[in-house]
Design a protein around this motif. Structure first.
Motif, PDB file in Angstrom:
ATOM      1  N   ARG A  48      73.614   8.531  44.348  1.00  0.00           N
ATOM      2  CA  ARG A  48      73.598   9.670  45.098  1.00  0.00           C
ATOM      3  C   ARG A  48      72.528  10.766  44.493  1.00  0.00           C
ATOM      4  NH1 ARG A  48      78.982  12.344  45.359  1.00  0.00           N
ATOM      5  NH2 ARG A  48      78.431  13.385  47.125  1.00  0.00           N
ATOM      6  N   ARG A  49      71.660  11.158  45.373  1.00  0.00           N
ATOM      7  CA  ARG A  49      70.546  12.125  44.932  1.00  0.00           C
ATOM      8  C   ARG A  49      70.533  13.518  45.484  1.00  0.00           C
ATOM      9  NH1 ARG A  49      64.714   9.503  45.395  1.00  0.00           N
ATOM     10  NH2 ARG A  49      65.871   9.011  47.451  1.00  0.00           N
ATOM     11  N   GLY A  50      71.652  13.613  46.405  1.00  0.00           N
ATOM     12  CA  GLY A  50      71.589  14.855  46.985  1.00  0.00           C
ATOM     13  C   GLY A  50      71.465  14.776  48.477  1.00  0.00           C
ATOM     14  N   LYS A  51      72.052  15.859  49.273  1.00  0.00           N
ATOM     15  CA  LYS A  51      71.852  15.911  50.506  1.00  0.00           C
ATOM     16  C   LYS A  51      70.610  16.042  51.061  1.00  0.00           C
ATOM     17  CE  LYS A  51      74.047  17.052  54.980  1.00  0.00           C
ATOM     18  NZ  LYS A  51      74.765  17.937  55.651  1.00  0.00           N
ATOM     19  N   VAL A 157      71.164  22.702  49.077  1.00  0.00           N
ATOM     20  CA  VAL A 157      72.463  22.552  49.422  1.00  0.00           C
ATOM     21  C   VAL A 157      72.871  22.659  50.595  1.00  0.00           C
ATOM     22  CG1 VAL A 157      75.114  23.361  48.610  1.00  0.00           C
ATOM     23  CG2 VAL A 157      73.183  23.366  46.888  1.00  0.00           C
ATOM     24  N   ASN A 158      72.555  23.802  51.517  1.00  0.00           N
ATOM     25  CA  ASN A 158      72.894  23.823  52.853  1.00  0.00           C
ATOM     26  C   ASN A 158      72.048  23.719  53.819  1.00  0.00           C
ATOM     27  OD1 ASN A 158      75.309  24.629  51.895  1.00  0.00           O
ATOM     28  ND2 ASN A 158      75.357  26.834  52.086  1.00  0.00           N
ATOM     29  N   ASP A 159      71.541  22.539  54.414  1.00  0.00           N
ATOM     30  CA  ASP A 159      70.598  22.014  55.210  1.00  0.00           C
ATOM     31  C   ASP A 159      70.662  22.743  56.315  1.00  0.00           C
ATOM     32  OD1 ASP A 159      71.866  19.291  56.745  1.00  0.00           O
ATOM     33  OD2 ASP A 159      72.641  19.996  54.937  1.00  0.00           O
ATOM     34  N   LEU A 266      73.293  32.943  38.967  1.00  0.00           N
ATOM     35  CA  LEU A 266      72.817  33.481  37.809  1.00  0.00           C
ATOM     36  C   LEU A 266      72.441  32.395  36.771  1.00  0.00           C
ATOM     37  CD1 LEU A 266      75.042  36.704  37.661  1.00  0.00           C
ATOM     38  CD2 LEU A 266      72.826  36.427  38.709  1.00  0.00           C
ATOM     39  N   GLY A 267      73.159  31.361  36.604  1.00  0.00           N
ATOM     40  CA  GLY A 267      72.908  30.203  35.684  1.00  0.00           C
ATOM     41  C   GLY A 267      72.107  29.265  36.380  1.00  0.00           C
ATOM     42  N   SER A 268      72.734  28.017  36.418  1.00  0.00           N
ATOM     43  CA  SER A 268      71.975  26.888  36.962  1.00  0.00           C
ATOM     44  C   SER A 268      73.229  26.126  38.059  1.00  0.00           C
ATOM     45  CB  SER A 268      71.763  25.642  36.183  1.00  0.00           C
ATOM     46  OG  SER A 268      71.402  24.658  36.657  1.00  0.00           O
ATOM     47  N   GLY A 269      72.684  26.089  39.262  1.00  0.00           N
ATOM     48  CA  GLY A 269      73.515  25.768  40.399  1.00  0.00           C
ATOM     49  C   GLY A 269      73.057  24.091  40.886  1.00  0.00           C
ATOM     50  N   GLU A 270      72.698  23.486  39.543  1.00  0.00           N
ATOM     51  CA  GLU A 270      72.032  22.186  40.089  1.00  0.00           C
ATOM     52  C   GLU A 270      73.066  21.222  40.374  1.00  0.00           C
ATOM     53  OE1 GLU A 270      69.665  20.861  36.797  1.00  0.00           O
ATOM     54  OE2 GLU A 270      67.930  22.157  37.052  1.00  0.00           O
ATOM     55  N   LYS A 271      74.067  21.584  39.887  1.00  0.00           N
ATOM     56  CA  LYS A 271      75.540  20.539  40.011  1.00  0.00           C
ATOM     57  C   LYS A 271      75.743  20.422  41.631  1.00  0.00           C
ATOM     58  CE  LYS A 271      78.984  24.086  39.369  1.00  0.00           C
ATOM     59  NZ  LYS A 271      80.027  24.561  38.429  1.00  0.00           N
ATOM     60  N   HIS A 272      75.608  21.467  42.361  1.00  0.00           N
ATOM     61  CA  HIS A 272      76.000  21.528  43.601  1.00  0.00           C
ATOM     62  C   HIS A 272      74.893  20.798  44.585  1.00  0.00           C
ATOM     63  CE1 HIS A 272      79.022  24.647  43.143  1.00  0.00           C
ATOM     64  NE2 HIS A 272      77.839  25.439  42.658  1.00  0.00           N
ATOM     65  N   VAL A 274      73.891  17.640  44.369  1.00  0.00           N
ATOM     66  CA  VAL A 274      75.010  16.500  44.795  1.00  0.00           C
ATOM     67  C   VAL A 274      76.366  16.631  44.871  1.00  0.00           C
ATOM     68  CG1 VAL A 274      75.748  14.126  43.992  1.00  0.00           C
ATOM     69  CG2 VAL A 274      73.252  14.896  43.113  1.00  0.00           C
ATOM     70  N   TRP A 275      76.711  16.803  46.277  1.00  0.00           N
ATOM     71  CA  TRP A 275      78.068  17.317  46.351  1.00  0.00           C
ATOM     72  C   TRP A 275      79.465  16.552  45.894  1.00  0.00           C
ATOM     73  CZ3 TRP A 275      78.026  18.483  52.443  1.00  0.00           C
ATOM     74  CH2 TRP A 275      77.079  19.156  52.692  1.00  0.00           C
TER      75      TRP A 275
END
Length: 280
Positions: A48-51, A157-159, A266-272, A274-275
């Motif tokens: 999974r590489r993200g939506k 994140v939100n396409d 403010l930090g890193s939202g990279e975890k979002h 890939v849902w």
């Protein structure tokens, strides 16, 4: 799809499916459908590489004047595709038209929270459409005019919010259609609702920064136009009075989700990107 019965003048040219790290049984079924129907384009991903990555693959394979997006956990009612296509074909100014989501209720606290959120979301969409202020697309089910389509930036994140926001900037109108209903799966635990909302709110902030304008949703109205936001919530509850019991808990969970989303921004939202799946 075969039972949908598309309107006169419309032809289903291609069905693009992106299967990312799906179960073997799911992939086997999709391969069978691909062999049986030459219109099916199946893209398999082992990881999974993200939506955003998946949506870009769909856009790259799309053909024709309109593209209908459906999330993997969404089930459009029969006729929903046709209603969306007729609506956007009759309104040449429309770039994006979204369906009207409802949850498959499992009962319990989490279902109540999500139902209130979706009812408020739908009320907000209807309210904004009256004044042509809507700029948010509901990617559970939406049709997009090819001229309004854009590739998504990596890690988005939100396409639906991004595609609709860009379409609005390009001069297209963004609409919703009550009669195009789609049922969506709801989390079964309140903690999963908070995780889901944290990701979505992070995605809205992300779109705000990328597009330059916040997606107009119920939660953003509560911050930017409180009178209108409270009016939308009141209308949603007046239509479904039994949901009033969820309002205090929904307010608390939304505040927790927003604080988490701001922290991620403010930090890193990279975890979002890939849902997280429910229960992960």
């Amino acid at each position: 799809i075969d039972r949908e019965g598309f309107p006169d003048g419309f032809t289903l040219s291609r069905i693009v499916v992106v299967a990312s790290a799906c179960a073997h049984s799911t992939v086997a079924y999709l391969r069978q459908r691909k062999r049986a129907d030459p219109r099916v384009v199946l893209i398999e991903e082992k990881v999974r590489r993200g939506k955003a990555e998946a949506v870009n693959l769909v856009i790259a394979e799309s053909v024709g004047e309109y593209l209908v997006f459906v999330n993997a956990d969404a089930l459009p009612e029969q006729g929903a595709f046709s209603r969306l296509l007729r609506a956007i074909d009759h309104d040449r100014s429309a770039g994006v038209i979204s369906g009207n989501p409802a949850i498959t209720s499992k009962g319990g606290v989490a279902s109540g929270l999500v139902q209130l959120m979706w009812e408020t979301h739908n009320e907000c969409s209807a309210d904004l459409e009256k004044t042509r202020l809507a700029n948010h697309g509901t990617d559970e089910l939406m049709v997009v005019r090819s001229g309004a389509l854009v590739s998504l930036p990596p890690g988005l994140v939100n396409d639906g919010a991004y595609i609709a926001g860009v379409a609005k900037q390009r001069g297209y109108s963004v609409r919703s259609l009550v009669s195009a209903r789609v049922t969506v799966e709801a989390p079964s635990r309140p903690i999963d609702v908070i995780r889901q909302r944290r990701r979505i709110l992070y995605g809205h902030i992300q779109v705000w920064r990328l597009v330059g304008e916040a997606p107009r949703t119920a939660e953003s109205l509560m911050l930017l136009s409180p009178d209108r936001g409270f009016r939308v919530v009141a209308k949603a509850i007046s239509r479904h009075p039994r949901l009033i019991w969820t309002l205090p808990l929904a307010s608390v969970s939304e505040l927790i989700s927003l604080m988490g989303a701001i922290r991620d921004t403010l930090g890193s939202g990279e975890k979002h990107a890939v849902w997280e799946r429910f229960g992960d």
